[in-house]
Design a protein around this motif. Sequence first.
Motif, PDB file in Angstrom:
ATOM      1  N   LEU A 118      33.514  96.952  67.527  1.00 41.41           N
ATOM      2  CA  LEU A 118      33.427  97.810  66.299  1.00 41.41           C
ATOM      3  C   LEU A 118      33.726  96.685  65.245  1.00 41.41           C
ATOM      4  O   LEU A 118      33.004  96.684  64.117  1.00 41.41           O
ATOM      5  CB  LEU A 118      34.667  98.868  66.279  1.00 41.41           C
ATOM      6  N   PHE A 119      34.600  95.812  65.457  1.00 39.73           N
ATOM      7  CA  PHE A 119      34.825  94.800  64.588  1.00 39.73           C
ATOM      8  C   PHE A 119      33.759  93.935  64.397  1.00 39.73           C
ATOM      9  O   PHE A 119      33.289  93.502  63.055  1.00 39.73           O
ATOM     10  CB  PHE A 119      35.994  93.937  64.577  1.00 39.73           C
ATOM     11  N   PHE A 121      30.583  94.581  64.906  1.00 43.33           N
ATOM     12  CA  PHE A 121      29.350  95.595  64.321  1.00 43.33           C
ATOM     13  C   PHE A 121      29.616  95.680  62.667  1.00 43.33           C
ATOM     14  O   PHE A 121      28.759  95.697  62.050  1.00 43.33           O
ATOM     15  CB  PHE A 121      29.508  96.763  64.986  1.00 43.33           C
ATOM     16  N   THR A 122      30.860  95.871  62.441  1.00 36.63           N
ATOM     17  CA  THR A 122      31.317  96.175  60.878  1.00 36.63           C
ATOM     18  C   THR A 122      31.139  94.942  60.143  1.00 36.63           C
ATOM     19  O   THR A 122      31.591  94.872  59.039  1.00 36.63           O
ATOM     20  CB  THR A 122      32.506  96.962  60.839  1.00 36.63           C
ATOM     21  N   LYS A 123      31.428  93.689  60.800  1.00 36.01           N
ATOM     22  CA  LYS A 123      31.526  92.304  60.175  1.00 36.01           C
ATOM     23  C   LYS A 123      30.551  92.021  58.993  1.00 36.01           C
ATOM     24  O   LYS A 123      30.941  91.787  57.895  1.00 36.01           O
ATOM     25  CB  LYS A 123      31.619  91.118  61.268  1.00 36.01           C
ATOM     26  N   PHE A 125      29.101  94.149  57.155  1.00 35.44           N
ATOM     27  CA  PHE A 125      29.382  94.958  55.830  1.00 35.44           C
ATOM     28  C   PHE A 125      30.794  94.780  55.187  1.00 35.44           C
ATOM     29  O   PHE A 125      31.174  94.977  54.108  1.00 35.44           O
ATOM     30  CB  PHE A 125      29.526  96.402  56.200  1.00 35.44           C
ATOM     31  N   THR A 126      31.781  94.295  56.108  1.00 33.76           N
ATOM     32  CA  THR A 126      33.331  94.223  55.626  1.00 33.76           C
ATOM     33  C   THR A 126      33.633  92.486  55.568  1.00 33.76           C
ATOM     34  O   THR A 126      34.488  92.205  54.881  1.00 33.76           O
ATOM     35  CB  THR A 126      34.328  94.694  56.532  1.00 33.76           C
ATOM     36  N   THR A 134      42.266  91.684  62.328  1.00 33.58           N
ATOM     37  CA  THR A 134      41.569  92.720  63.145  1.00 33.58           C
ATOM     38  C   THR A 134      42.727  92.938  64.312  1.00 33.58           C
ATOM     39  O   THR A 134      42.818  93.990  64.975  1.00 33.58           O
ATOM     40  CB  THR A 134      40.217  91.836  63.620  1.00 33.58           C
TER      41      THR A 134
END
Length: 284
Positions: A118-119, A121-123, A125-126, A134
Motif C-alpha cells: 500500500l505504501f 503503491f501510494t508513494k 501520489f503522497t 510509514t
Amino acid sequence: MVGRIIKRVYLYLIFLFLYAPIVVLVAYSFNESRSRGRWGGFTLRWYAELFRDTEVLRALYNTLAIAVLSAVIATVIGTAAAIGIHEMKRIKKVIVMNLTYLPVINPDIVTGVSLMLLFVFTKPFTQLGLGFFTMLLAHITFNIPYVILSVLPKLKQLDKHVYEAALDLGATPSYALRKVVIPQIMPGIVTGFLLAFTLSIDDFVISFFTTGSGVSNIAIYVYSMARRGVNPKINALSTIMFVTVLALLLIVNKRMSKDNPKVKESVRSTTHHLKKRGLVKSPG
C-alpha cells in the motif's frame, strides 16, 4: 487436598516457564563474560557501553517514539470507534466487529506485506517513502483493533440510563461523555493503551516490511545483530525496558485501584440523585 496441591504446582510450573527466561536475561546482563555459557562475575560494564552506543540508542529512540505515538493515537481512535460501535444497530455492529477481528487474527506477515504494498503503491501520489512515518502508520493500524476490543467490554457494563439522565439534566453530549462515560470505561482505555504500547515495542514482522533504510526499532536491530551474535548490551537494554514496563504497569494498577472506588461512588451518588428526581428507574 491433593487436587489443590497439583493445581498449585501446575500454576508454579507455568509461571516458571514464562518468567525463567526473563530472569536469566536479567542475570546475564550483569555478567562480566561475553559468553552466555559461563558466569564471569558481576559487572555494570554492559549498561555503561549501552549508553555509549549511538546505534542502539537510535533504535531505542525509534522504538519508544513509535510505541508512545502509536499507542496514544490508537487509543484515541479506538476509544471513539468503540463508543460508535457500541451504539450501532445489531446487524451493522456484527459486520463492523467481524472487520475488527480480521487484523487481530490475520498473520503478521500478511499485514506487513499488505501495508508495504500500500505504501509503495501510494508513494507517487503522497511522496511518502518507507521510513519512520510509514512504520508509525502501520503500528497505529494494527493497534486500533486491540484498543476497541479492550474498551467494548467496559461499554457493555455501562448503565446507559446515567448518560441519558445527564443529558436530561442539561449536560451537553461532549460534557456527559467526559464526565460520565469516560471515567467508567477508563480501565478499558488504560488496558488498551498498555496493550498497544507493548505490542508496538514487541513487533518485528510488520515493522520489518514497513520501514526503510536507516530506520530500525529494537526488534529489527536485534534481528540484524543475531546473525553476527547477540551482544550482551542487548541483555542490558532488555532489562531496562522490562523493568520500565513493569514499573509502569504497577503504577497504573495502583492508581486504578485508588480511582475505581471514587468513580464507583461518584456514579452511585449520581444515580441515586437521578432516581430521586425520577430520571432513572429503579430495577424491578
